[in-house]
Design an enzyme around this catalytic site. Structure first.
Site, mmCIF file in Angstrom:
data_model
loop_
_atom_site.group_PDB
_atom_site.id
_atom_site.type_symbol
_atom_site.label_atom_id
_atom_site.label_comp_id
_atom_site.label_asym_id
_atom_site.label_seq_id
_atom_site.Cartn_x
_atom_site.Cartn_y
_atom_site.Cartn_z
ATOM 1 N N ASP A 16 -0.428 -7.659 -6.915
ATOM 2 C CA ASP A 16 -1.342 -7.214 -6.192
ATOM 3 C C ASP A 16 -1.582 -5.774 -6.229
ATOM 4 O O ASP A 16 -0.267 -4.778 -6.648
ATOM 5 C CB ASP A 16 -1.240 -7.672 -4.639
ATOM 6 C CG ASP A 16 -2.338 -7.420 -3.880
ATOM 7 O OD1 ASP A 16 -3.457 -7.307 -4.353
ATOM 8 O OD2 ASP A 16 -2.095 -6.566 -2.814
ATOM 9 N N SER A 17 -2.639 -5.141 -5.984
ATOM 10 C CA SER A 17 -2.640 -3.717 -5.905
ATOM 11 C C SER A 17 -1.874 -3.002 -4.995
ATOM 12 O O SER A 17 -1.620 -1.851 -5.005
ATOM 13 C CB SER A 17 -4.238 -3.280 -5.673
ATOM 14 O OG SER A 17 -4.659 -3.823 -4.597
ATOM 15 N N CYS A 79 -4.706 -10.774 -6.102
ATOM 16 C CA CYS A 79 -5.794 -9.870 -5.797
ATOM 17 C C CYS A 79 -6.998 -10.351 -6.290
ATOM 18 O O CYS A 79 -6.930 -10.642 -7.305
ATOM 19 C CB CYS A 79 -5.235 -8.446 -6.353
ATOM 20 S SG CYS A 79 -6.461 -7.245 -6.130
ATOM 21 N N GLU A 164 -3.882 -1.180 5.266
ATOM 22 C CA GLU A 164 -2.835 -0.412 4.630
ATOM 23 C C GLU A 164 -2.439 0.881 5.539
ATOM 24 O O GLU A 164 -1.138 1.359 5.368
ATOM 25 C CB GLU A 164 -3.482 0.301 3.226
ATOM 26 C CG GLU A 164 -3.651 -0.817 2.437
ATOM 27 C CD GLU A 164 -2.540 -1.327 1.344
ATOM 28 O OE1 GLU A 164 -1.547 -0.168 1.165
ATOM 29 O OE2 GLU A 164 -2.533 -2.286 0.962
ATOM 30 N N CYS A 198 -10.593 -11.192 0.090
ATOM 31 C CA CYS A 198 -9.487 -10.264 0.018
ATOM 32 C C CYS A 198 -8.193 -10.568 0.469
ATOM 33 O O CYS A 198 -8.106 -10.965 1.627
ATOM 34 C CB CYS A 198 -10.096 -9.018 0.343
ATOM 35 S SG CYS A 198 -9.164 -7.479 0.201
ATOM 36 N N HIS A 200 -5.888 -8.758 1.636
ATOM 37 C CA HIS A 200 -5.596 -8.218 3.070
ATOM 38 C C HIS A 200 -6.129 -8.460 4.087
ATOM 39 O O HIS A 200 -5.646 -8.108 5.280
ATOM 40 C CB HIS A 200 -6.099 -6.752 2.742
ATOM 41 C CG HIS A 200 -5.439 -6.004 1.798
ATOM 42 N ND1 HIS A 200 -5.280 -5.904 0.584
ATOM 43 C CD2 HIS A 200 -4.524 -4.866 2.101
ATOM 44 C CE1 HIS A 200 -4.632 -4.857 0.221
ATOM 45 N NE2 HIS A 200 -4.099 -4.197 1.031
#
Ligand code: DGL
Length: 279
Positions: A16-17, A79, A164, A198, A200
């Site tokens: 993942d990023s 991702c 994040e 997504c 996240h």
């Protein structure tokens, strides 16, 4: 450039990023605990959601190459942005040269396969990063399988930075959760199912549920991807035999190890050890 890649059975790679892929990894490990895993988070270069096709492709290919060099035969792009912008090129152009027997899978296809059994109105919404929405990957993939389903998307550029930066509980977060949900639903009053496109976003689920009107089903990807991987390994015994079993998971980050340990605990609810990696 056929490379000298390790041939022994190896861990399943998950990329993942940043931290978002940990939500996918934890569901995969719940479903398939017997396998070994390597996770790489490109935390130093996250977010990918606002980056160009070329850059997301270049970064993702670097991570896939690294995971192959570390012994993985199978890599999951956990991702949506990388799945939308890099997966097809890697599958079609790079894998045949690197090693045609290795595989890279994404998260979009497993997410949309079940959508027909969820939507009654056949009007579906997608909440995702700007990159994923602009790529049109969700409508394209949905229409390949279900041409009559209406799809509307809304980019949520602030949701990943909120996660994040550990603001999942913050009061300011409510404003942006509501804003993007309202903007999506205003585009089509018949939407009855919303895909969180997504990795996240599961971290924002309590607030997303708070602002999503009753009667709209929220589709989160973790379990869908995990079930799809289980099915894939069942259907591909030649790949299954190349996935090592031991229940171990190693974590790598392109950012500082301390930062990863601190934030990963929010995603995984367990302590992890991590090593820095150069891509
Ligand atoms: N985890 C990525 C995804 O699923 C989003 C984070 C990013 O923009 O890098 O799209």
């Amino acid at each position: 450039m056929k490379q000298n890649l390790p041939t022994l059975p190896g861990p399943i790679g998950v990329f993942d990023s940043g931290y978002g892929g940990l939500t996918i990894l934890s569901k995969i490990r719940e479903t398939l605990p017997e396998y070994d895993y390597i996770y790489i988070g490109d935390n130093a270069r996250t977010p990918y959601g606002t980056r160009s096709f070329e850059i997301v492709y270049e970064f993702t290919l670097q991570a896939v190459t690294k995971l192959f060099e570390m012994g993985c035969h199978l890599v999951i792009l956990a991702c949506n942005t990388a799945s939308a912008k890099a997966l097809r090129s890697i599958q079609m152009n790079d894998l045949p040269q690197m090693d045609p027997a290795r595989r890279v899978l994404g998260v979009i296809r497993p997410t949309i396969e079940c959508i027909e059994s969820i939507t009654h109105s056949r009007h579906v919404g997608i909440l995702a990063t700007t990159g994923t929405i602009k790529s049109e990957s969700y409508p394209l993939e949905i229409h390949k399988l279900f041409p009559d389903i209406q799809v509307q998307g809304e980019a949520c550029p602030l949701w990943v930075p909120l996660v994040e930066n550990n603001e999942t509980e913050g009061e300011g977060t409510d404003y942006f959760i509501r804003k993007y949900i309202d903007e999506l639903l205003a585009k089509d009053k018949l939407i009855d199912s919303v895909i969180l496109g997504c990795t996240h976003y599961p971290l924002l689920l309590p607030k997303i549920k708070k602002y999503m009107p009753q009667g709209i089903t929220i589709v989160s990807q973790g379990e869908l991807v995990a079930d799809s991987l289980k099915d894939y390994l069942h259907r591909h015994p030649e790949m299954e035999s190349k996935c090592s079993k031991g229940g171990q998971c190693r974590y790598y980050t392109t950012e500082s190890e301390e930062k990863f340990i601190e934030s990963a605990s929010t995603f995984l609810k367990e302590a992890v050890t991590v090593q820095k990696v150069e891509l």
